[in-house]
Design a protein around this motif. Structure first.
Motif, PDB file in Angstrom:
ATOM      1  N   PRO A  77       7.355  16.023   5.145  1.00 55.88           N
ATOM      2  CA  PRO A  77       6.973  16.363   3.774  1.00 55.88           C
ATOM      3  C   PRO A  77       7.289  17.815   3.448  1.00 55.88           C
ATOM      4  CG  PRO A  77       5.041  16.389   5.178  1.00 55.88           C
ATOM      5  CD  PRO A  77       6.195  15.943   6.037  1.00 55.88           C
ATOM      6  N   VAL A  78       7.609  18.030   2.185  1.00 53.17           N
ATOM      7  CA  VAL A  78       7.780  19.368   1.640  1.00 53.17           C
ATOM      8  C   VAL A  78       6.972  19.412   0.348  1.00 53.17           C
ATOM      9  CG1 VAL A  78       9.405  20.999   0.605  1.00 53.17           C
ATOM     10  CG2 VAL A  78      10.053  19.757   2.664  1.00 53.17           C
ATOM     11  N   CYS A  79       6.104  20.405   0.239  1.00 57.59           N
ATOM     12  CA  CYS A  79       5.298  20.552  -0.977  1.00 57.59           C
ATOM     13  C   CYS A  79       6.116  21.311  -2.010  1.00 57.59           C
ATOM     14  CB  CYS A  79       4.014  21.317  -0.669  1.00 57.59           C
ATOM     15  SG  CYS A  79       2.934  20.427   0.448  1.00 57.59           S
ATOM     16  N   GLY A  80       6.354  20.666  -3.146  1.00 61.85           N
ATOM     17  CA  GLY A  80       7.153  21.284  -4.202  1.00 61.85           C
ATOM     18  C   GLY A  80       6.496  22.549  -4.734  1.00 61.85           C
ATOM     19  N   LYS A  81       7.326  23.556  -4.972  1.00 61.29           N
ATOM     20  CA  LYS A  81       6.802  24.831  -5.481  1.00 61.29           C
ATOM     21  C   LYS A  81       6.544  24.755  -6.979  1.00 61.29           C
ATOM     22  CE  LYS A  81       9.160  27.381  -1.927  1.00 61.29           C
ATOM     23  NZ  LYS A  81      10.473  27.756  -1.506  1.00 61.29           N
ATOM     24  N   ASP A  82       7.391  24.005  -7.666  1.00 65.91           N
ATOM     25  CA  ASP A  82       7.298  23.978  -9.124  1.00 65.91           C
ATOM     26  C   ASP A  82       6.550  22.764  -9.659  1.00 65.91           C
ATOM     27  OD1 ASP A  82       8.862  26.304  -9.176  1.00 65.91           O
ATOM     28  OD2 ASP A  82      10.707  25.129  -9.087  1.00 65.91           O
ATOM     29  N   LYS A  85       4.216  18.463  -6.220  1.00 59.96           N
ATOM     30  CA  LYS A  85       4.341  17.137  -5.622  1.00 59.96           C
ATOM     31  C   LYS A  85       4.843  17.284  -4.196  1.00 59.96           C
ATOM     32  CE  LYS A  85       5.672  14.153  -9.466  1.00 59.96           C
ATOM     33  NZ  LYS A  85       6.824  13.410  -9.999  1.00 59.96           N
ATOM     34  N   MET A  86       4.666  16.236  -3.426  1.00 60.29           N
ATOM     35  CA  MET A  86       5.192  16.204  -2.077  1.00 60.29           C
ATOM     36  C   MET A  86       6.525  15.459  -2.104  1.00 60.29           C
ATOM     37  SD  MET A  86       3.086  15.306   1.354  1.00 60.29           S
ATOM     38  CE  MET A  86       3.164  13.537   1.344  1.00 60.29           C
ATOM     39  N   HIS A  87       7.513  16.025  -1.435  1.00 60.01           N
ATOM     40  CA  HIS A  87       8.836  15.430  -1.334  1.00 60.01           C
ATOM     41  C   HIS A  87       9.099  15.072   0.118  1.00 60.01           C
ATOM     42  CE1 HIS A  87       9.723  16.718  -5.459  1.00 60.01           C
ATOM     43  NE2 HIS A  87       9.001  17.772  -5.147  1.00 60.01           N
ATOM     44  N   CYS A  88      10.010  14.153   0.338  1.00 57.93           N
ATOM     45  CA  CYS A  88      10.289  13.618   1.667  1.00 57.93           C
ATOM     46  C   CYS A  88      11.703  14.023   2.076  1.00 57.93           C
ATOM     47  CB  CYS A  88      10.141  12.096   1.596  1.00 57.93           C
ATOM     48  SG  CYS A  88      10.371  11.287   3.155  1.00 57.93           S
ATOM     49  N   ILE A  89      11.823  14.815   3.135  1.00 60.52           N
ATOM     50  CA  ILE A  89      13.101  15.379   3.564  1.00 60.52           C
ATOM     51  C   ILE A  89      13.493  14.838   4.937  1.00 60.52           C
ATOM     52  CG2 ILE A  89      14.354  17.524   4.084  1.00 60.52           C
ATOM     53  CD1 ILE A  89      13.508  17.238   1.122  1.00 60.52           C
ATOM     54  N   LYS A  90      14.723  14.351   5.035  1.00 63.63           N
ATOM     55  CA  LYS A  90      15.262  13.867   6.304  1.00 63.63           C
ATOM     56  C   LYS A  90      15.578  15.070   7.201  1.00 63.63           C
ATOM     57  CE  LYS A  90      18.945  10.972   8.174  1.00 63.63           C
ATOM     58  NZ  LYS A  90      20.110  10.159   7.830  1.00 63.63           N
ATOM     59  N   VAL A  91      15.217  14.953   8.485  1.00 63.81           N
ATOM     60  CA  VAL A  91      15.461  16.045   9.427  1.00 63.81           C
ATOM     61  C   VAL A  91      16.289  15.546  10.610  1.00 63.81           C
ATOM     62  CG1 VAL A  91      13.315  17.223   8.801  1.00 63.81           C
ATOM     63  CG2 VAL A  91      13.335  15.675  10.757  1.00 63.81           C
ATOM     64  N   GLY A 110      17.213  20.143   3.427  1.00 64.17           N
ATOM     65  CA  GLY A 110      17.555  18.824   3.935  1.00 64.17           C
ATOM     66  C   GLY A 110      17.721  17.843   2.797  1.00 64.17           C
ATOM     67  N   MET A 111      18.144  16.648   3.144  1.00 69.27           N
ATOM     68  CA  MET A 111      18.375  15.620   2.147  1.00 69.27           C
ATOM     69  C   MET A 111      17.058  14.912   1.819  1.00 69.27           C
ATOM     70  SD  MET A 111      21.130  12.522   2.242  1.00 69.27           S
ATOM     71  CE  MET A 111      20.226  11.506   3.392  1.00 69.27           C
ATOM     72  N   GLU A 112      16.750  14.838   0.532  1.00 68.66           N
ATOM     73  CA  GLU A 112      15.519  14.166   0.099  1.00 68.66           C
ATOM     74  C   GLU A 112      15.752  12.664   0.020  1.00 68.66           C
ATOM     75  OE1 GLU A 112      12.151  14.371  -3.423  1.00 68.66           O
ATOM     76  OE2 GLU A 112      13.763  15.844  -3.401  1.00 68.66           O
ATOM     77  N   THR A 113      14.717  11.913   0.343  1.00 68.45           N
ATOM     78  CA  THR A 113      14.760  10.466   0.188  1.00 68.45           C
ATOM     79  C   THR A 113      13.606  10.038  -0.714  1.00 68.45           C
ATOM     80  OG1 THR A 113      15.035   8.370   1.365  1.00 68.45           O
ATOM     81  CG2 THR A 113      13.335   9.839   2.183  1.00 68.45           C
ATOM     82  N   VAL A 114      13.706   8.841  -1.238  1.00 68.32           N
ATOM     83  CA  VAL A 114      12.639   8.333  -2.097  1.00 68.32           C
ATOM     84  C   VAL A 114      11.550   7.707  -1.225  1.00 68.32           C
ATOM     85  CG1 VAL A 114      14.088   8.010  -4.130  1.00 68.32           C
ATOM     86  CG2 VAL A 114      13.902   6.171  -2.456  1.00 68.32           C
TER      87      VAL A 114
END
Length: 189
Positions: A77-82, A85-91, A110-114
């Motif tokens: 997870p990555v917490c959006g700054k703007d 929301k939480m985003h999901c990033i492939k590692v 990284g690449m975000e996924t839905v």
């Protein structure tokens, strides 16, 4: 106890654990997880443990999952700054991590996924109850994110402690776990 009282109590309980105690409990939790009757999925969202809060470190779990299913893809997870929301990033092994505004490690890029592409989500928690309700840190990031996921996504938490009999203030926005694993037992909800 209120959710805020539970947060405070469980932060204190975790803080009282020594590193050796936590490591032993993490090993026992891994043994319990290995007994869980699920097929190891291909897409797993996990998190980097917040060491300051002495969180359960899911690295042993994800390493085991990779051993059982080498095709596994990991997301963080990555917490959006703007957008808050939480985003999901492939590692991958090359992914760099940095601390977000809360001090929690997350991928720098990284690449975000839905969310509906995920098969299993490892969810951090402070406390949980016998019905699968959880108490997190109170920002609501995970509950908002989980409502965007498929109905069949496996939602799993790990705790050093046994469940509370009841968590108060559960709202319709709160998403229950499917499983929570402690050093002594697998809880299925």
């Amino acid at each position: 106890m209120t959710k805020d009282q539970l947060r405070k109590a469980y932060k204190e309980r975790r803080s009282a654990l020594s590193l050796a105690q936590r490591q032993k409990m993490e090993d026992l939790i891994l043994i319990q997880f290995q007994q869980l009757d699920i097929e190891i999925p291909s897409s797993i969202m996990t998190y980097a443990a917040f060491e300051k809060m002495k969180e359960f470190d899911p690295q042993l779990i994800t390493d085991y999952c990779y051993f059982k299913n080498p095709r596994q893809q990991l997301f963080y997870p990555v917490c959006g700054k703007d957008d808050n929301k939480m985003h999901c990033i492939k590692v991958n092994d090359e992914t760099l991590f940095g601390n977000n505004r809360f001090g929690i490690p997350e991928p720098v890029e990284g690449m975000e996924t839905v969310p509906d592409e995920l098969d299993m989500i490892i969810i951090p928690l402070l406390a949980y109850d016998v019905k699968g309700h959880r108490v997190g840190y109170g920002k609501g990031f995970y509950d908002k994110f989980l409502r965007q996921c498929r109905d069949d996504v496996i939602k799993i938490g790990f705790s050093f402690f046994e469940p509370e009999p009841f968590i108060p203030e559960v709202g319709r926005h709160d998403v229950r776990l499917d499983y929570c694993i402690s050093p002594d037992r697998i809880y299925s909800f």
